[in-house]
Design a protein around this motif. Structure first.
Motif, PDB file in Angstrom:
ATOM      1  N   TYR A 103     -91.737  21.760 -91.067  1.00  0.00           N
ATOM      2  CA  TYR A 103     -91.806  19.957 -90.214  1.00  0.00           C
ATOM      3  C   TYR A 103     -92.409  19.695 -90.477  1.00  0.00           C
ATOM      4  CZ  TYR A 103     -90.614  16.249 -87.330  1.00  0.00           C
ATOM      5  OH  TYR A 103     -90.659  14.755 -86.903  1.00  0.00           O
ATOM      6  N   ASP A 104     -93.113  18.112 -90.719  1.00  0.00           N
ATOM      7  CA  ASP A 104     -94.363  17.043 -91.114  1.00  0.00           C
ATOM      8  C   ASP A 104     -94.750  16.554 -89.616  1.00  0.00           C
ATOM      9  OD1 ASP A 104     -96.422  15.762 -91.116  1.00  0.00           O
ATOM     10  OD2 ASP A 104     -95.803  14.467 -93.061  1.00  0.00           O
ATOM     11  N   ARG A 105     -94.798  17.524 -88.834  1.00  0.00           N
ATOM     12  CA  ARG A 105     -95.429  17.644 -86.516  1.00  0.00           C
ATOM     13  C   ARG A 105     -95.793  15.780 -86.847  1.00  0.00           C
ATOM     14  NH1 ARG A 105     -96.224  20.823 -82.783  1.00  0.00           N
ATOM     15  NH2 ARG A 105     -95.377  23.041 -83.736  1.00  0.00           N
ATOM     16  N   GLY A 106     -96.535  14.759 -88.021  1.00  0.00           N
ATOM     17  CA  GLY A 106     -96.639  13.611 -87.682  1.00  0.00           C
ATOM     18  C   GLY A 106     -95.512  12.724 -88.297  1.00  0.00           C
ATOM     19  N   ARG A 107     -94.491  12.720 -88.485  1.00  0.00           N
ATOM     20  CA  ARG A 107     -93.183  12.056 -87.928  1.00  0.00           C
ATOM     21  C   ARG A 107     -92.797  12.059 -86.129  1.00  0.00           C
ATOM     22  NH1 ARG A 107     -88.804  12.606 -92.431  1.00  0.00           N
ATOM     23  NH2 ARG A 107     -88.005  11.938 -90.817  1.00  0.00           N
ATOM     24  N   LEU A 108     -93.195  13.308 -85.459  1.00  0.00           N
ATOM     25  CA  LEU A 108     -92.836  13.420 -84.252  1.00  0.00           C
ATOM     26  C   LEU A 108     -93.220  12.083 -83.113  1.00  0.00           C
ATOM     27  CD1 LEU A 108     -90.848  15.069 -82.775  1.00  0.00           C
ATOM     28  CD2 LEU A 108     -92.971  16.816 -82.236  1.00  0.00           C
ATOM     29  N   LEU A 109     -92.899  11.031 -83.060  1.00  0.00           N
ATOM     30  CA  LEU A 109     -92.857  10.243 -81.748  1.00  0.00           C
ATOM     31  C   LEU A 109     -93.177  11.230 -80.785  1.00  0.00           C
ATOM     32  CD1 LEU A 109     -91.202   7.342 -82.540  1.00  0.00           C
ATOM     33  CD2 LEU A 109     -93.281   7.402 -83.380  1.00  0.00           C
ATOM     34  N   GLY A 110     -92.987  12.029 -79.559  1.00  0.00           N
ATOM     35  CA  GLY A 110     -93.040  12.271 -78.582  1.00  0.00           C
ATOM     36  C   GLY A 110     -91.725  13.229 -78.327  1.00  0.00           C
ATOM     37  N   VAL A 111     -91.882  14.080 -77.530  1.00  0.00           N
ATOM     38  CA  VAL A 111     -90.429  14.391 -76.796  1.00  0.00           C
ATOM     39  C   VAL A 111     -89.683  13.508 -75.170  1.00  0.00           C
ATOM     40  CG1 VAL A 111     -90.158  16.248 -75.155  1.00  0.00           C
ATOM     41  CG2 VAL A 111     -91.374  16.638 -77.269  1.00  0.00           C
ATOM     42  N   LEU A 112     -88.292  13.630 -75.906  1.00  0.00           N
ATOM     43  CA  LEU A 112     -87.677  12.214 -75.027  1.00  0.00           C
ATOM     44  C   LEU A 112     -86.859  13.270 -73.872  1.00  0.00           C
ATOM     45  CD1 LEU A 112     -86.024  10.023 -73.955  1.00  0.00           C
ATOM     46  CD2 LEU A 112     -84.346   9.987 -75.967  1.00  0.00           C
ATOM     47  N   LEU A 113     -87.326  12.899 -72.671  1.00  0.00           N
ATOM     48  CA  LEU A 113     -86.985  13.808 -71.669  1.00  0.00           C
ATOM     49  C   LEU A 113     -85.759  13.167 -71.052  1.00  0.00           C
ATOM     50  CD1 LEU A 113     -90.265  15.035 -69.330  1.00  0.00           C
ATOM     51  CD2 LEU A 113     -88.886  16.675 -71.542  1.00  0.00           C
ATOM     52  N   THR A 114     -84.436  14.122 -71.114  1.00  0.00           N
ATOM     53  CA  THR A 114     -83.946  13.833 -70.090  1.00  0.00           C
ATOM     54  C   THR A 114     -83.640  14.258 -68.824  1.00  0.00           C
ATOM     55  OG1 THR A 114     -82.221  16.392 -70.289  1.00  0.00           O
ATOM     56  CG2 THR A 114     -81.880  14.562 -71.435  1.00  0.00           C
ATOM     57  N   HIS A 115     -84.679  14.502 -68.296  1.00  0.00           N
ATOM     58  CA  HIS A 115     -85.632  15.152 -67.011  1.00  0.00           C
ATOM     59  C   HIS A 115     -86.153  16.085 -66.822  1.00  0.00           C
ATOM     60  CE1 HIS A 115     -81.846  18.110 -67.199  1.00  0.00           C
ATOM     61  NE2 HIS A 115     -82.950  18.597 -65.819  1.00  0.00           N
ATOM     62  N   SER A 116     -87.139  16.792 -65.820  1.00  0.00           N
ATOM     63  CA  SER A 116     -88.382  17.368 -65.450  1.00  0.00           C
ATOM     64  C   SER A 116     -87.716  18.769 -65.055  1.00  0.00           C
ATOM     65  CB  SER A 116     -89.060  16.249 -65.128  1.00  0.00           C
ATOM     66  OG  SER A 116     -89.417  16.325 -63.937  1.00  0.00           O
ATOM     67  N   HIS A 117     -86.884  19.143 -65.510  1.00  0.00           N
ATOM     68  CA  HIS A 117     -86.670  21.039 -64.627  1.00  0.00           C
ATOM     69  C   HIS A 117     -87.782  21.282 -65.915  1.00  0.00           C
ATOM     70  CE1 HIS A 117     -83.698  19.516 -61.520  1.00  0.00           C
ATOM     71  NE2 HIS A 117     -84.642  19.941 -61.142  1.00  0.00           N
ATOM     72  N   TRP A 118     -87.523  22.512 -65.692  1.00  0.00           N
ATOM     73  CA  TRP A 118     -88.826  23.525 -65.705  1.00  0.00           C
ATOM     74  C   TRP A 118     -88.335  24.072 -67.209  1.00  0.00           C
ATOM     75  CZ3 TRP A 118     -88.336  28.581 -67.971  1.00  0.00           C
ATOM     76  CH2 TRP A 118     -87.443  29.118 -68.077  1.00  0.00           C
ATOM     77  N   ASP A 119     -86.740  24.417 -67.449  1.00  0.00           N
ATOM     78  CA  ASP A 119     -86.146  24.855 -68.378  1.00  0.00           C
ATOM     79  C   ASP A 119     -85.994  23.527 -69.918  1.00  0.00           C
ATOM     80  OD1 ASP A 119     -84.327  23.947 -66.790  1.00  0.00           O
ATOM     81  OD2 ASP A 119     -83.097  25.067 -67.528  1.00  0.00           O
ATOM     82  N   HIS A 120     -86.389  22.480 -69.417  1.00  0.00           N
ATOM     83  CA  HIS A 120     -85.764  21.451 -70.297  1.00  0.00           C
ATOM     84  C   HIS A 120     -87.855  20.382 -70.639  1.00  0.00           C
ATOM     85  CE1 HIS A 120     -81.904  19.826 -69.478  1.00  0.00           C
ATOM     86  NE2 HIS A 120     -82.293  20.648 -68.470  1.00  0.00           N
ATOM     87  N   VAL A 121     -88.735  21.112 -70.298  1.00  0.00           N
ATOM     88  CA  VAL A 121     -90.112  21.025 -71.086  1.00  0.00           C
ATOM     89  C   VAL A 121     -91.063  21.848 -70.652  1.00  0.00           C
ATOM     90  CG1 VAL A 121     -89.690  19.038 -68.661  1.00  0.00           C
ATOM     91  CG2 VAL A 121     -90.984  20.509 -68.175  1.00  0.00           C
TER      92      VAL A 121
END
Length: 284
Positions: A103-121
């Protein structure tokens, strides 16, 4: 057209690009008795909670919905209170899976969090990309005392804070249209944490998803209307009454789309894995 009482008419119109795709990146699981996952569950019924990132590919830029477990997940687990350290099975990180797939990392705008708990981040520890987060959730994460993993892994990341400047969407009072074409629409659902969100993804008329984060931990919350047990509501949720209202809203949408609780492996069933080949980087 939507209504704010939890009911909905036909799905809202969207214009997703034809080459838009989604992939699941499972990073591991942890084990929890069903009795602690939803009201009416049994202790002998063990549930394997998913920690899965979802890659949404779009010509205007890709996003990961949540980050799953990271390279230092074991360290992150040790940062938690002892009662939250369930048995974990760790797999390849989202970062490793993207690299394996070419995968080309240059395509990635970012990580969209549903929320900030540890197992999501946790997986942010190996992703050098911005974090897309509403102001309310950023404030929640930065003042957290029981879960400081976000503070650790997000320290060097750019935070792209967005607001809900769009109209009511699918029964929710406001929205944020990420690309402006209705393909990725975020709505506030501040019951689990004070800045939790639901992410609606539309690939076409018959391919619609609602990624609901921890609004419900298991699909039983949608199919049976089962809330978390009272003790878990008191420990885990910032506003249990809001959870109930938003569960009703989302449950009313189940006939129109696939509802995906972040931690139920069954919800990801028909979402393909990211594997080497043209699907990893471009349309076939």
């Amino acid at each position: 057209m939507t209504k704010n009482d939890g009911r909905t008419d036909a799905p809202t119109a969207a214009a997703p690009p034809r080459d838009m795709k989604i992939f699941q990146l499972p990073t591991g699981t942890y084990e929890t008795p069903a009795a602690l996952a939803f009201q009416g569950g049994r202790f002998r019924d063990r549930r394997h909670f998913a920690a899965t990132a979802v890659l949404v590919q779009h010509p205007r830029g890709d996003v990961l919905i949540d980050a799953g477990f990271g390279a230092h997940a074991q360290e992150h687990i040790r940062m938690l209170p002892r009662f939250r350290r369930s048995p974990h099975t760790l797999g390849a990180t989202a970062s490793e899976q993207m690299d394996t797939a070419g995968y080309d990392r240059g395509r990635l705008l970012g990580v969209l969090l549903t929320h900030s708990h540890w197992d999501h981040v946790s997986g942010l520890d190996s992703l050098d990309v911005p974090i897309l987060v509403p102001r309310e959730e950023l404030a929640y994460a930065e003042r957290s005392r029981g879960d400081r993993v976000f503070q650790r892994v997000a320290a060097e990341h750019e935070r792209r804070v967005y607001g809900f400047d769009g109209p009511a969407h699918r029964g929710f009072d406001a929205s944020h249209d990420l690309h402006g074409d209705g393909s990725v629409v975020i709505v506030p659902a501040p019951g689990h944490t004070t800045g939790s969100v639901v992410v609606f993804v539309t690939l076409g008329p018959d391919r619609r998803f609602a990624f609901i984060g921890d609004l419900a931990w298991q699909l039983d919350g949608i199919t049976c209307g089962a809330q978390r047990p009272l003790l878990m509501r008191m420990l885990a949720d910032s506003d249990p009454a809001q959870i109930r209202r938003d569960l009703d809203r989302v449950s009313a949408l189940a006939q129109h789309m696939r509802i995906v609780p972040a931690h139920d492996t069954r919800g990801y069933g028909d979402i393909p894995l990211l594997v080497p080949g043209p699907g990893a980087d471009e349309a076939p």
